[in-house]
Structures are given as structure tokens and as C-alpha cells.
Design a protein around this motif. Structure first.
Motif, PDB file in Angstrom:
ATOM      1  N   ILE A 244      24.261  31.024   1.225  1.00 19.85           N
ATOM      2  CA  ILE A 244      23.541  30.442   0.084  1.00 19.85           C
ATOM      3  C   ILE A 244      24.046  29.033  -0.214  1.00 19.85           C
ATOM      4  N   ALA A 245      25.382  28.865  -0.235  1.00 23.64           N
ATOM      5  CA  ALA A 245      25.957  27.565  -0.572  1.00 23.64           C
ATOM      6  C   ALA A 245      25.631  26.516   0.483  1.00 23.64           C
ATOM      7  N   LEU A 246      25.755  26.882   1.755  1.00 28.89           N
ATOM      8  CA  LEU A 246      25.502  25.927   2.837  1.00 28.89           C
ATOM      9  C   LEU A 246      24.031  25.543   2.920  1.00 28.89           C
ATOM     10  N   PHE A 355      19.273  37.081   6.447  1.00 29.90           N
ATOM     11  CA  PHE A 355      19.878  35.757   6.585  1.00 29.90           C
ATOM     12  C   PHE A 355      18.934  34.685   6.035  1.00 29.90           C
ATOM     13  N   PHE A 356      17.658  34.744   6.433  1.00 28.07           N
ATOM     14  CA  PHE A 356      16.704  33.750   5.969  1.00 28.07           C
ATOM     15  C   PHE A 356      16.406  33.911   4.482  1.00 28.07           C
ATOM     16  N   LEU A 357      16.477  35.131   3.990  1.00 27.12           N
ATOM     17  CA  LEU A 357      16.282  35.351   2.566  1.00 27.12           C
ATOM     18  C   LEU A 357      17.398  34.667   1.771  1.00 27.12           C
ATOM     19  N   CYS A 358      18.633  34.792   2.251  1.00 25.96           N
ATOM     20  CA  CYS A 358      19.771  34.157   1.569  1.00 25.96           C
ATOM     21  C   CYS A 358      19.687  32.636   1.655  1.00 25.96           C
ATOM     22  N   THR A 359      19.351  32.120   2.843  1.00 25.33           N
ATOM     23  CA  THR A 359      19.261  30.660   2.985  1.00 25.33           C
ATOM     24  C   THR A 359      18.115  30.105   2.143  1.00 25.33           C
ATOM     25  N   SER A 360      17.017  30.862   2.055  1.00 27.39           N
ATOM     26  CA  SER A 360      15.910  30.413   1.223  1.00 27.39           C
ATOM     27  C   SER A 360      16.298  30.431  -0.256  1.00 27.39           C
ATOM     28  N   PHE A 361      17.053  31.441  -0.665  1.00 28.03           N
ATOM     29  CA  PHE A 361      17.538  31.498  -2.046  1.00 28.03           C
ATOM     30  C   PHE A 361      18.445  30.304  -2.332  1.00 28.03           C
ATOM     31  N   GLY A 362      19.293  29.975  -1.371  1.00 33.78           N
ATOM     32  CA  GLY A 362      20.125  28.786  -1.525  1.00 33.78           C
ATOM     33  C   GLY A 362      19.283  27.533  -1.647  1.00 33.78           C
ATOM     34  N   GLY A 363      18.206  27.454  -0.856  1.00 35.37           N
ATOM     35  CA  GLY A 363      17.314  26.307  -0.955  1.00 35.37           C
ATOM     36  C   GLY A 363      16.694  26.172  -2.328  1.00 35.37           C
ATOM     37  N   LEU A 365      18.005  27.308  -5.152  1.00 36.48           N
ATOM     38  CA  LEU A 365      19.061  26.908  -6.095  1.00 36.48           C
ATOM     39  C   LEU A 365      19.321  25.402  -6.011  1.00 36.48           C
ATOM     40  N   GLY A 366      19.465  24.900  -4.784  1.00 32.47           N
ATOM     41  CA  GLY A 366      19.712  23.471  -4.620  1.00 32.47           C
ATOM     42  C   GLY A 366      18.559  22.636  -5.123  1.00 32.47           C
TER      43      GLY A 366
END
Length: 758
Positions: A244-246, A355-363, A365-366
């Protein structure tokens, strides 16, 4: 968490081998992903351009649009994750085909009907709702395609299915192609109506491709069940937080850097898409077994780009193109840094949708931080340096044993630096003029130290963060008075260091100035004299005098004047007794600043009874019951002029509010765009006389307070322009420039003409 390496396939059953031997599935999957990504990232600039006129051409439109796109992308990834958990590829394919069919019924893309004007407050929320009502379903449908197709491919039993992440790179390649094609091919050649029709055709092609993928998967029925079950990859909460952070930091950075760059040029798709295209291209570069640029190379290059950026934040307009390139290079390297670390921590394909769900959630948030939260809590574009600092924390070894101890030791000093920066920000401290040269030297030394310590991540990051904070709050030669931020930009009121004048900046562009003290140091008394673009003898001052004189020659009354764009209210001091002036301004913060006599006195001293109308001028001026003898178009967003105010339909609207012998003055000063040919073509289409004048006052602007300006005068007949017909330059249509309409405009051509000549 260790990365699960790719390994050769085990012996597969006959059904799996039949799918594998056809070699159809990988190419079909890639083609489908490319088309899906192409459509997904064509709809973004296309629809944002449709909406832009409703928000006064504000750069924040794209920031809010990006947050919307990321939020819907998260919803699409969640749908793909849920679909993969509930059904196999065949049934999931049928469900997705049904969704595609329902979506097709909503086409072509258009602004949702019966959507009223934006409110004075809550503009971002209103815009979010407009996007959802207009393109929410098509974007949701497309956003789910990438994770769905990759998960289907991973479950197919194909010999290359052990690493479906390469399909993600292919998807981003399609996205990059779309973003490159829009400003260079689509926007210059097609009207918005044609773009929407072509997009609908592309959506039909995508539906056929998804159908073909589902058919091929159906032929290999049972493959996923018969194939050997891969070893389970353990994923814990810390792994998910890292993903999420990355993902969050580059997602926020792409919005912040876009806002930083577009504020001073124009809110235009070709400037929006460059950072977004670089953002997507970083996925193409690193989401592969052999990245095009090694992670070690990226880590080595980051310090050499970030160090000079700290100084460039102070601002150097002379080398604006070099500055833009530097910002984009730093952004690309930091995105590569974060995405490289993200790919290194990818899980086994069985957890691909998670994995993509987490990265999308990070997106999300950012993006929400940079596009929605930051404008509410910061008075300036401070989210940009903050996100750069957070990206530096992704440097390898930042939280390793020795580095962690160094970080703990350095934290008190960093806390002190942050506290001092906050005191500077809150109290608006002024740096004495005598300290400006030593301060500049300190920045150079700081940059040299950053480069010297580039292989020590904690020391380098600490110095870089300190440098970013210092240059963010420092304006050389200027003393801050007030900073205000609205949906339409950042407004900064400053005094010259010697206290002789007060200036208003929008972004990095001066929008007005008032002299406070005479050359002998005595306070200015009486009505203030207009400065900056509006000084006596400037093209705008001459144009107003010419329009007034034309009325006097005809012995007509010259009673009503409409000014689009308020700024500091400088033009109010050209009002004469008996005249009624109305100012149309879209930004409530500008009205507040100009109306406050403790900041600027043009309105209070020269036109205390002037009418101020809040809202976009194309709507509010059209709704006005009055007709005007002169309309002055002086609307800017930093250095950019809202495009929708210069189209043929816009000029026709102004003419409808003009008296029979009235005239229009259009202020087209811009460091980056040559808009004179555009106005000449619009004038020809409406049968108008078009005159041009350019003013170049001598002396340094910070001494004379006079800036160069370019103005076009439009009228129905030459005699309506008065003295300007004799002294201004007649404009001829430009056959190399297309006619701008509400359905077509292209800023790339004027920008290239300004930079490289015709």
C-alpha cells in the motif's frame, strides 16, 4: 516475505497441453489488455477536457479526476478479486461479458444531463459526482479487465502462466500508448464528439476480444483444476502495508507534480498526460523479470536528480523548460524506485488479485492525499515536497540495522528542522535581505553535501528533506503577507523586501501589484496607480481609452464595462465618473483578497460601488441582464488562460452581450503560448475586426512593477476600435492554426510555436 521465483511448469494434463500448444491465449490476452488499457487511458483526458469548461479551466479539475479514476480503479480491482474468489475463469468471463453489455448501453461518452452549475463550496465533491454519473460505469468495467485477464491467464495452465505480472507490464504499455497518442494524434485531429464515437467503436472491439478469451478458456475447461497446485505464498499484514505504501507515494506524486507544472502553463490534456504516462511507463520498465533499467541504477541516479531539485523549487522562470524536465526526471526516478521495490515484494500469482487490490488501495490513498486532502489543509502546494521526502524513504537500506540506528540518532535534528520550518510557515517570517545571499550559498553547500553522502541513505534523505523544506517556504526578495488556497489555485500576497510594493501571485505568476511607497520612501496617498500589466500606457490601458474614445466620437454613451477576471482589481482605477463596471470572478479567494483594503486598495479607492459577480464568466456574463460597451477578458489561472473563454462559441456569447458598437479586449499574455493566431481565426469566423498590440516596458519588473503584455482588440467594425485602428496592428487569419471551438482546441501547437517559432 521472500519472492516466489518463476519455475518451469510441471507436466500438465492433456487439456492444459492443448491450450498451451495453441499459443493463442498469451497473445489474445495481451491484445485484450492492450485495447482495454488504451480505452481506459483515452477516456481520462477526453472526459476531463469535456468537463474543464464548467470549472473555469482550473488545473484542479485533473487532480480531482485522478482521485476519481483511482477510486473507481480500486472498485474494479475489488470486483475482480471477488469474482475470482466466487467463480472459475469460465463463469467469471460470462459475468464480465454481461457487465460489458450493460456498459455498452450507456455509450457514447457524454456529460450527464441535468447536471447543474458547480457550487461555490464543495466544488471537488460536485466534480466527483459528475464524473461518477457520466463515466463511472465504463471506467469501472474497464478497470476490472487487467486483474481479471491476468488471473484467468494464471489459472489457465499455460507454460507462461507462472508469471502473469508480465501481462501487467503489457497493460501499462497500452496505457502509455494511449496517453502518448491523445495529445499528439487524437486531440489535434479529432473533435470531442468524434473522439467519443471512436471510443465507442473501441469498446465494441474490446467486447469481442473478451469474448474470444472466454471461448479459448472454455476449450481448456478443467485446466486450472487439473494443474498442480502451486505452493502457498505466506502474506502478512506488514507485506500488505508495504504494498500500500509503495503504491501510495508515486500515486500522490503524479498528482502533485502535475499540479506544480500545469499551474504555470495551462490546464490542458497534453500537460496532464506527460506525468501520468511516465507513471505508467515505470510499471512497464520494472514489472518484468529483467527490468529495462536495473533497480541498482535507479538508486544510483536518484541523488543526482533530487539534489538540484531542492534549489529549483525556488523557481527560475527563464529556464522553465529545463525546470520542467528536471521535475519530470525526478518524478520518474522516484516512481521507478517505489515500483521497483513493489515488484520485488510481489506475491505468488495465486495472490495476484489481492496484490493489485492493495496497490490500488494505496493509489487511492496517495491520490486522495494530494488531490483532495492537501488542498484543504495546506495553503500552498506543500504536498509535493512532502511526497518527495516520503519517496526517499524507499531507498534500499533506509530501515536496515545500521541505517535504523542512524535514523534514530538523526531524528532529533530532523524534528528540530521540521519544527523550524513549521514556525517559518505559521508566522510567515521574513528573511532579511542581507541574509539572502548567504542563504543561497547555504543551499549550494547543502546540495554538495547531499551528493557527497549519496551512498548513505539516512544522511542523504535527511539533507534532502531539509533542503526541500527550506526552498518551499523561501521566496527570494519577497516578504510573505498571506497565502490562500482554493479549488482554483494558490494565491500569495507578498511585499518587496524594501516594503515599497505589494504583489499578488497565483502560482509563480504575478497577477497585480500596488506601490506602497514612493521613491523617496513616503507612503503613497490617494488613488493608487495600476501596475504590472495595467500600467498607464499599457496595451490594456490604451485599449480601454480607445474604446471610450470611439464612443465619444460617435457621441454615444460609454456606460457599462464588464471585466472577466479580477486579480487585485487594478483595472478599477480606469473607471470614470458615470460609468458602471462589473467584475466577473470565479475564485472567491480572489474576491476576498481584492476587496480587503488592508491588502490592496484599487477597489476600495477607485471603484467602491463596482459590482462583483462570483462564478464562471461564460455562465454569469450570459445570465447578466445588461449589455456592455466594453468587455475586457483578463482571466488567468497562474500564467494560463482558460481555453473555453477563447473559443468561437465563447466569443459569440460575448458579442451577444455587447452593445452594437461595443468592443472586446482580450489579454493573451503568456510565457509559453502564442494565442494571437487563435484569436485571429476566431475573429474571421465571426466577421470581426482584430487588432493586436504588445507592450514591453523598460527596466526590471521588481523595480518598475511593469510587465510585458499582449492584447487583442475585437470589434464588429474598424470604426468601433477608435484610435486603436490607427496605432495597433491589424491581424490576419493564420491558415496553419485550426479554429478553436467548444468541441475542438489544441494547446500543443501554440506552445511549440512560442518555443521554436513558426
Amino acid at each position: 516475505m521472500s519472492v516466489v521465483e518463476n519455475s518451469p511448469d510441471q507436466t500438465l494434463p492433456a487439456a492444459a497441453r492443448s491450450v498451451d500448444d495453441t499459443r493463442v491465449l498469451p497473445f489474445l490476452s495481451m491484445a485484450t489488455l492492450l485495447v482495454s488499457a488504451l480505452l481506459l487511458f483515452l477516456i481520462q483526458p477526453m472526459f476531463a477536457k469535456m468537463v474543464l469548461p464548467r470549472l473555469g479551466g482550473a488545473p484542479s479539475v485533473w487532480s480531482v479526476a485522478m482521485v476519481f479514476f483511482q477510486a473507481v480503479l480500486l472498485a474494479g480491482y475489488a470486483y475482480a478479486h471477488l469474482l475470482g474468489r466466487l467463480f472459475g475463469p469460465q463463469r467469471a468471463g460470462l459475468v464480465h461479458l454481461l457487465l460489458l453489455a450493460v456498459t455498452a448501453m450507456t455509450l457514447p461518452i457524454a456529460i450527464a444531463p441535468n447536471w447543474g452549475a458547480p457550487p461555490a463550496d464543495g466544488t471537488a465533491l460536485w466534480l466527483f459526482g459528475l464524473f461518477a454519473a457520466s463515466i463511472g460505469l465504463p471506467f469501472f468495467t474497464l478497470s476490472a479487465s487487467a486483474p481479471l485477464l491476468q488471473s484467468w491467464f494464471a489459472a489457465s495452465g499455460h507454460r507462461e502462466a507462472s508469471n502473469p505480472y508480465v501481462l501487467y507490464a503489457a497493460s501499462n504499455l497500452g496505457s502509455f500508448a494511449a496517453l502518448f497518442a491523445y495529445p499528439t494524434v487524437v486531440e489535434p485531429l479529432l473533435t470531442l464528439k468524434t473522439q467519443a464515437s471512436a471510443w465507442s467503436v473501441g469498446f465494441a472491439v474490446l467486447t469481442l476480444l473478451v469474448t474470444a478469451v472466454a471461448f479459448v478458456l472454455g476449450r481448456g475447461n478443467g485446466v486450472a483444476i487439473a494443474a498442480p497446485t502451486p505452493p502457498t505464498s505466506s502474506v502478512n499484514a506488514a507485506d500488505r502495508l508495504r504494498w500500500i505504501a509503495l503504491a501510495a507515494v508515486p500515486s500522490g506524486l503524479v498528482i502533485a507534480v502535475t499540479a506544480h507544472l500545469t499551474t504555470d502553463v495551462a490546464a490542458a490534456p497534453f500537460l496532464w498526460v506527460i506525468p501520468l504516462a511516465l507513471y505508467l511507463f515505470t510499471f512497464v520498465v520494472v514489472f518484468r523479470d529483467r527490468p529495462w533499467i536495473s533497480h541498482a541504477t535507479v538508486v544510483r541516479l536518484v541523488p543526482f536528480a533530487v539534489a538540484p531539485l531542492a534549489i529549483s523549487l525556488v523557481g527560475a522562470k527563464v529556464f522553465w523548460l529545463t525546470t520542467i524536465v528536471l521535475h519530470l526526471v525526478v518524478f520518474a526516478l522516484l516512481a521507478l524506485l517505489c515500483h521497483g521495490e513493489l515488484y520485488a515484494r510481489r506475491p505468488h500469482p495465486e495472490r495476484l488479485t489481492e496484490f493489485f487490490l492493495c496497490t490500488s488501495f494505496g493509489g487511492v490513498l496517495g491520490g486522495a492525499f494530494a488531490g483532495l486532502l492537501a488542498p484543504q489543509i495546506f495553503s500552498g502546494n506543500y504536498e509535493y515536497p512532502i511526497l518527495i521526502a516520503l519517496a526517499l524513504l524507499a531507498l534500499p537500506g533506509m530501515f536496515a540495522g545500521g541505517a535504523r540506528r542512524a535514523l534514530v540518532k538523526a531524528s532529533p535534528w530532523l524534528a528540530v528542522a521540521i519544527a523550524l520550518a513549521m514556525v517559518w510557515y505559521v508566522t510567515q517570517l521574513r528573511l532579511p535581505a542581507a541574509l539572502e545571499l548567504p542563504f543561497s550559498a547555504l543551499l549550494v553547500v547543502l546540495t554538495a553535501c547531499m551528493l557527497f553522502l549519496r551512498q548513505r541513505p539516512v544522511a542523504f534523505a535527511g539533507l534532502a528533506i531539509t533542503g526541500l523544506m527550506l526552498t518551499t517556504f523561501w521566496r527570494p526578495g519577497l516578504a510573505p503577507i498571506e497565502t490562500a488556497r482554493s479549488f482554483f489555485g494558490v494565491h500569495t500576497v507578498v511585499d518587496l523586501a524594501d516594503g515599497s510594493a505589494r504583489l499578488l501571485f497565483h502560482g509563480n505568476t504575478m497577477h497585480g501589484a500596488e506601490r506602497l511607497r514612493n521613491a523617496d520612501g513616503t507612503p503613497v496617498e490617494g488613488a493608487p496607480e495600476p501596475q504590472s500589466y495595467y500600467y498607464p500606457g499599457s496595451p490594456l490601458a490604451d485599449g480601454i481609452a480607445a474604446a471610450r474614445g470611439a464612443g465619444e466620437l460617435r457621441k454615444d454613451s460609454f456606460e457599462r464595462v464588464a471585466v472577466v477576471g479580477l486579480g487585485t482589481g487594478s483595472l478599477a482605477c480606469y473607471l470614470r465618473g458615470g460609468e458602471s463596471w462589473t467584475f466577473f470572478e470565479i475564485d472567491p479567494e480572489v474576491i476576498r483578497i481584492a476587496s480587503n483594503p488592508s491588502l490592496f486598495t484599487f477597489l476600495s479607492r477607485c471603484a467602491p460601488k463596482a459590482r462583483l459577480v462570483l462564478g464562471d464568466a461564460r455562465l454569469t456574463l450570459q445570465a447578466s441582464p445588461d449589455r456592455y460597451d466594453l468587455i475586457v477578458l483578463d482571466a488567468f489561472s497562474s500564467d494560463g488562460i482558460p481555453v473555453h473563454l477563447l473559443t468561437r462559441e465563447a466569443i459569440a456569447g460575448y458579442l451577444s452581450k455587447l452593445t452594437p458598437h461595443g468592443s472586446i479586449l482580450v489579454h493573451i499574455s503568456n510565457r509559453h503560448l502564442d494565442l494571437a493566431p487563435i484569436l485571429a481565426n476566431v475573429a474571421r469566423s465571426e466577421g470581426l475586426t482584430a487588432l493586436f498590440k504588445e507592450g514591453h516596458p523598460a527596466g526590471d519588473v521588481m523595480t518598475t512593477l511593469r510587465t510585458a503584455s499582449r492584447v487583442v482588440m475585437l470589434a464588429r467594425a474598424p470604426e468601433d476600435t477608435g484610435e486603436a485602428a490607427r496605432h495597433w496592428t491589424a491581424m490576419s487569419p493564420d491558415p496553419t492554426s485550426a479554429l478553436w471551438t467548444d468541441d475542438y482546441s489544441n494547446l500543443l501547437g501554440p506552445m511549440l510555436r512560442t518555443k521554436f517559432g513558426s
